[in-house]
Design a protein around this motif. Structure first.
Motif, short mmCIF file in Angstrom:
data_model
loop_
_atom_site.label_atom_id
_atom_site.label_comp_id
_atom_site.label_asym_id
_atom_site.label_seq_id
_atom_site.Cartn_x
_atom_site.Cartn_y
_atom_site.Cartn_z
N LEU A 94 0.82 -1.21 0.00
CA LEU A 94 0.00 0.00 0.00
C LEU A 94 0.85 1.26 0.00
O LEU A 94 1.98 1.28 0.48
CB LEU A 94 -0.95 0.00 1.21
CG LEU A 94 -1.96 -1.14 1.23
CD1 LEU A 94 -2.83 -1.06 2.47
CD2 LEU A 94 -2.81 -1.13 -0.02
N ASP A 95 0.25 2.33 -0.54
CA ASP A 95 0.92 3.61 -0.70
C ASP A 95 0.31 4.61 0.28
O ASP A 95 -0.91 4.80 0.29
CB ASP A 95 0.69 4.08 -2.15
CG ASP A 95 1.38 5.38 -2.46
OD1 ASP A 95 1.75 6.10 -1.50
OD2 ASP A 95 1.54 5.68 -3.65
N ALA A 96 1.13 5.24 1.11
CA ALA A 96 0.63 6.15 2.15
C ALA A 96 -0.02 7.41 1.55
O ALA A 96 -0.70 8.16 2.26
CB ALA A 96 1.74 6.54 3.11
N ASP A 97 0.19 7.67 0.27
CA ASP A 97 -0.44 8.84 -0.36
C ASP A 97 -1.78 8.50 -1.00
O ASP A 97 -2.46 9.37 -1.54
CB ASP A 97 0.48 9.44 -1.43
CG ASP A 97 1.74 9.98 -0.81
OD1 ASP A 97 1.67 10.47 0.34
OD2 ASP A 97 2.81 9.89 -1.45
N GLU A 98 -2.14 7.23 -0.96
CA GLU A 98 -3.39 6.78 -1.58
C GLU A 98 -4.30 6.18 -0.53
O GLU A 98 -3.83 5.56 0.42
CB GLU A 98 -3.10 5.68 -2.63
CG GLU A 98 -2.18 6.10 -3.75
CD GLU A 98 -2.90 6.89 -4.83
OE1 GLU A 98 -4.14 6.79 -4.86
OE2 GLU A 98 -2.23 7.59 -5.59
N THR A 99 -5.61 6.35 -0.69
CA THR A 99 -6.54 5.77 0.28
C THR A 99 -6.88 4.32 -0.05
O THR A 99 -7.38 3.59 0.80
CB THR A 99 -7.86 6.57 0.32
OG1 THR A 99 -8.38 6.64 -1.00
CG2 THR A 99 -7.60 7.97 0.84
N GLU A 100 -6.58 3.91 -1.26
CA GLU A 100 -6.91 2.57 -1.73
C GLU A 100 -6.32 1.48 -0.83
O GLU A 100 -5.12 1.44 -0.59
CB GLU A 100 -6.33 2.42 -3.15
CG GLU A 100 -6.65 1.13 -3.87
CD GLU A 100 -8.12 1.01 -4.19
OE1 GLU A 100 -8.74 2.05 -4.49
OE2 GLU A 100 -8.65 -0.11 -4.10
#
Lengths: 170, 150
Positions: free
Chosen positions: A131-137
């Protein structure tokens, strides 16, 4: 009518102190402590003096509610996670019967399989790495997966506990 | 789990905290009608129903989550379709501790929260105190307001 206040944060600190004993506040803070903290840190959070925090922490260790870990010369205190698990198993056995628990286990297993398929990951830890901390996905699913895994383990333990107490009662 | 604005670790739901929040609302709030987990065997949130709501609403519900990492969500929704939410979680839009204002509590609209305490009893009391001020004064502006003037 609600009283007036200048700062809601100050107000609730005063209310908490008025409505509880120092022991109750230390108990609550320990219950919420997952990684060991010193008596000074516990004292600060529980709005009590450090000697008071230390005394109540020791009492809670003696009753099995808290456990300690050493950190150099300092003793760190935290909740005893076994105690949390046992309380939860007891609560579950009070509120649900065997058939309901078995049905719940089936549903939780299916939910976990959906996460495994959706993210092509074998565990929430593996998903976290993707997961990417800049994305909510995906972050909501990470929390849901971890929570489901815990609830599944507790439900399975509750069944096993039932079986053990049944066997011993025969 | 449908807030959709979380980015970063929220942590697994911690049930001892939800019990504590339930007990505190029962103690502090006479409008509480029922309290329950969303699911007995697989709980993911605490639901507290109230016998009245803000303004026109005649009932309301709070959906509450609290995690092992001390992250939280207190989501209010009532029969007049008013929503607001006090949150603490990492996200791309605003400070970790923030407030989604009424009437929609839209994910994209967030302001800094006036709550700066972290212990569960303190946060719960702060949410309750501000809800009470808004309810009694029929004033939604009291919800995320640190002070309550006479």
């Amino acid at each position: 009518m609600t009283e007036t206040w200048d700062d809601v944060n100050e107000q609730v600190r005063a209310d908490w102190k008025d409505d509880t004993t120092p022991f109750e506040r230390v108990y609550e803070v320990i219950e919420q402590t997952h990684d060991g903290q010193s008596a000074a840190e516990i004292a600060d959070r529980a709005l009590v003096s450090e000697p008071t925090a230390r005394r109540h922490c020791k009492t809670l260790v003696n009753t099995g509610f808290a456990e300690t870990e050493p950190d150099g010369q300092t003793t760190l205190y935290k909740r005893n996670s076994d105690r949390v698990v046992m309380s939860r198993i007891r609560e579950l056995r009070d509120e649900a019967d065997r058939t309901e628990i078995i049905e719940g286990i089936k549903e939780m297993k299916a939910e976990i399989r959906r996460y495994e398929d959706r993210y092509d990951a074998v565990s929430p830890e593996e998903l976290a790495q993707q997961l990417d901390a800049d994305e909510t996905e995906g972050w909501d699913d990470l929390t849901a997966w971890r929570t489901t895994r815990q609830n599944l383990a507790v439900a399975q333990a509750a069944l096993a506990y039932d079986e053990a107490s049944h066997q011993l009662a025969v | 789990m449908s807030e959709d604005d979380r980015a970063g670790e929220f942590g697994p739901i911690y049930l001892p905290t939800l019990q504590r929040i339930r007990d505190l609302w029962l103690e502090l709030e006479p409008l509480v009608e029922t309290t329950a987990y969303d699911d007995v065997i697989h709980p993911t949130e605490l639901q507290i129903s109230l016998t009245d709501g803000l303004g026109e609403a005649d009932a309301a519900r709070l959906d509450i989550q609290w995690s092992e990492l001390g992250m939280y969500s207190f989501h209010y929704v009532d029969t007049a379709d008013i929503n607001w939410r006090f949150d603490r979680h990492p996200n791309p839009h605003s400070p970790e501790i923030h407030f989604h204002p009424p009437p929609d509590a839209a994910t994209t609209v967030a302001e800094p929260s006036c709550i700066d305490v972290a212990e569960v009893s303190l946060v719960t009391r702060a949410v309750h105190t501000m809800w009470r001020a808004a309810y009694e004064n029929e004033d939604l502006n009291r919800l995320n307001s640190a002070s309550n003037p006479p």
